[in-house]
Design a protein around this motif. Structure first.
Motif, mmCIF file in Angstrom:
data_model
loop_
_atom_site.group_PDB
_atom_site.id
_atom_site.type_symbol
_atom_site.label_atom_id
_atom_site.label_comp_id
_atom_site.label_asym_id
_atom_site.label_seq_id
_atom_site.Cartn_x
_atom_site.Cartn_y
_atom_site.Cartn_z
ATOM 1 N N MET A 164 0.525 -6.839 -22.238
ATOM 2 C CA MET A 164 0.523 -5.548 -22.925
ATOM 3 C C MET A 164 -0.652 -4.695 -22.465
ATOM 4 S SD MET A 164 0.281 -4.667 -26.984
ATOM 5 C CE MET A 164 -1.313 -5.433 -27.096
ATOM 6 N N MET A 165 -1.825 -5.300 -22.332
ATOM 7 C CA MET A 165 -3.001 -4.547 -21.904
ATOM 8 C C MET A 165 -2.837 -4.011 -20.484
ATOM 9 S SD MET A 165 -4.830 -4.341 -24.492
ATOM 10 C CE MET A 165 -6.218 -3.542 -23.744
ATOM 11 N N VAL A 166 -2.309 -4.838 -19.588
ATOM 12 C CA VAL A 166 -2.088 -4.381 -18.208
ATOM 13 C C VAL A 166 -1.055 -3.263 -18.192
ATOM 14 C CG1 VAL A 166 -1.204 -5.060 -15.944
ATOM 15 C CG2 VAL A 166 -2.810 -6.538 -17.138
ATOM 16 N N GLY A 167 0.005 -3.411 -18.988
ATOM 17 C CA GLY A 167 1.019 -2.355 -19.060
ATOM 18 C C GLY A 167 0.445 -1.044 -19.556
ATOM 19 N N LEU A 168 -0.395 -1.118 -20.581
ATOM 20 C CA LEU A 168 -1.011 0.109 -21.103
ATOM 21 C C LEU A 168 -1.979 0.724 -20.094
ATOM 22 C CD1 LEU A 168 -1.632 -0.929 -24.807
ATOM 23 C CD2 LEU A 168 0.116 0.632 -23.920
ATOM 24 N N LEU A 169 -2.683 -0.122 -19.342
ATOM 25 C CA LEU A 169 -3.577 0.402 -18.307
ATOM 26 C C LEU A 169 -2.791 1.106 -17.207
ATOM 27 C CD1 LEU A 169 -6.186 -2.487 -18.023
ATOM 28 C CD2 LEU A 169 -6.570 -0.188 -18.921
ATOM 29 N N PHE A 170 -1.634 0.553 -16.851
ATOM 30 C CA PHE A 170 -0.788 1.223 -15.859
ATOM 31 C C PHE A 170 -0.259 2.549 -16.406
ATOM 32 C CE2 PHE A 170 -0.110 -2.741 -13.314
ATOM 33 C CZ PHE A 170 -0.410 -2.197 -12.079
ATOM 34 N N LEU A 171 0.158 2.539 -17.665
ATOM 35 C CA LEU A 171 0.719 3.760 -18.248
ATOM 36 C C LEU A 171 -0.337 4.829 -18.500
ATOM 37 C CD1 LEU A 171 3.380 2.398 -20.744
ATOM 38 C CD2 LEU A 171 3.757 3.543 -18.570
ATOM 39 N N ALA A 172 -1.602 4.422 -18.596
ATOM 40 C CA ALA A 172 -2.668 5.406 -18.790
ATOM 41 C C ALA A 172 -2.764 6.346 -17.596
ATOM 42 C CB ALA A 172 -4.004 4.698 -19.021
ATOM 43 N N GLY A 173 -2.295 5.891 -16.439
ATOM 44 C CA GLY A 173 -2.232 6.766 -15.271
ATOM 45 C C GLY A 173 -3.570 7.055 -14.633
ATOM 46 N N ILE A 174 -4.554 6.219 -14.853
ATOM 47 C CA ILE A 174 -5.858 6.463 -14.248
ATOM 48 C C ILE A 174 -5.792 6.228 -12.748
ATOM 49 C CG2 ILE A 174 -8.247 5.639 -14.184
ATOM 50 C CD1 ILE A 174 -7.978 5.194 -17.203
ATOM 51 N N VAL A 175 -5.025 5.222 -12.345
ATOM 52 C CA VAL A 175 -4.810 4.992 -10.916
ATOM 53 C C VAL A 175 -3.539 5.739 -10.526
ATOM 54 C CG1 VAL A 175 -4.427 3.253 -9.144
ATOM 55 C CG2 VAL A 175 -5.888 2.741 -11.105
ATOM 56 N N PRO A 176 -3.674 6.843 -9.777
ATOM 57 C CA PRO A 176 -2.491 7.636 -9.452
ATOM 58 C C PRO A 176 -1.557 6.889 -8.498
ATOM 59 C CG PRO A 176 -4.416 8.511 -8.333
ATOM 60 C CD PRO A 176 -4.880 7.390 -9.205
ATOM 61 N N SER A 177 -0.342 6.695 -8.945
ATOM 62 C CA SER A 177 0.661 6.022 -8.136
ATOM 63 C C SER A 177 2.032 6.345 -8.707
ATOM 64 C CB SER A 177 0.426 4.515 -8.156
ATOM 65 O OG SER A 177 1.504 3.844 -7.546
ATOM 66 N N LEU A 178 3.006 6.383 -7.833
ATOM 67 C CA LEU A 178 4.371 6.624 -8.292
ATOM 68 C C LEU A 178 4.949 5.401 -9.012
ATOM 69 C CD1 LEU A 178 5.821 8.523 -5.194
ATOM 70 C CD2 LEU A 178 5.136 9.481 -7.397
ATOM 71 N N LEU A 179 4.457 4.233 -8.648
ATOM 72 C CA LEU A 179 4.971 3.005 -9.263
ATOM 73 C C LEU A 179 4.290 2.654 -10.570
ATOM 74 C CD1 LEU A 179 5.358 0.702 -6.136
ATOM 75 C CD2 LEU A 179 7.146 1.884 -7.398
ATOM 76 N N ALA A 180 3.173 3.285 -10.888
ATOM 77 C CA ALA A 180 2.404 2.927 -12.077
ATOM 78 C C ALA A 180 3.227 2.988 -13.367
ATOM 79 C CB ALA A 180 1.149 3.786 -12.181
ATOM 80 N N PRO A 181 3.993 4.049 -13.618
ATOM 81 C CA PRO A 181 4.777 4.061 -14.869
ATOM 82 C C PRO A 181 5.820 2.937 -14.931
ATOM 83 C CG PRO A 181 4.641 6.263 -13.954
ATOM 84 C CD PRO A 181 4.089 5.335 -12.927
ATOM 85 N N MET A 182 6.463 2.662 -13.807
ATOM 86 C CA MET A 182 7.467 1.591 -13.799
ATOM 87 C C MET A 182 6.806 0.231 -14.003
ATOM 88 S SD MET A 182 10.344 2.721 -11.021
ATOM 89 C CE MET A 182 9.242 2.722 -9.642
ATOM 90 N N LEU A 183 5.657 0.012 -13.347
ATOM 91 C CA LEU A 183 4.939 -1.246 -13.544
ATOM 92 C C LEU A 183 4.449 -1.371 -14.979
ATOM 93 C CD1 LEU A 183 2.887 -1.470 -10.236
ATOM 94 C CD2 LEU A 183 4.705 -3.006 -10.981
#
Length: 108
Positions: free
Chosen positions: A57-76
């Motif tokens: 859950m924490m990794v998912g929320l970190l990806f969704l926070a969008g701090i690291v710009p990537s097209l795959l971040a929301p899907m990950l």
């Protein structure tokens, strides 16, 4: 001036993700030890699966926070949140199995 700060934040986020991944690997290792010892359904394993769920859950929320710009971040991020939900359900199943096993062991 903003670039070094962004790099610092990105490094911090990636470090946190790596620590979560190491925590998951460590918990999986402990679960495997219990399984190899013939004790797959225990409250201890249920707690470990719940820790894995929290890490996902924490990794998912970190990806969704969008701090690291990537097209795959929301899907990950969504994939990790989905894994978190599955792990939470699995944790409850292991917990119930451990309770039933304990009751069954007491009746024999």
């Amino acid at each position: 001036i903003a670039r070094p700060r962004l790099r610092s934040i990105t490094t911090n986020i990636l470090t946190r993700k790596a620590l979560m991944a190491l925590t998951v690997i460590w918990q999986l290792r402990k679960i495997l030890v219990n399984v190899n010892q013939g004790n797959p359904f225990s409250l201890e394993n249920a707690r470990r699966v719940k820790i894995i769920s929290f890490c996902c859950m924490m990794v998912g929320l970190l990806f969704l926070a969008g701090i690291v710009p990537s097209l795959l971040a929301p899907m990950l991020g969504l994939a990790f949140l989905f894994l978190s939900a599955l792990s939470l359900v699995l944790s409850e199943l292991v917990k119930q199995a451990a309770i039933y096993k304990e009751e069954n062991d007491l009746t024999i």
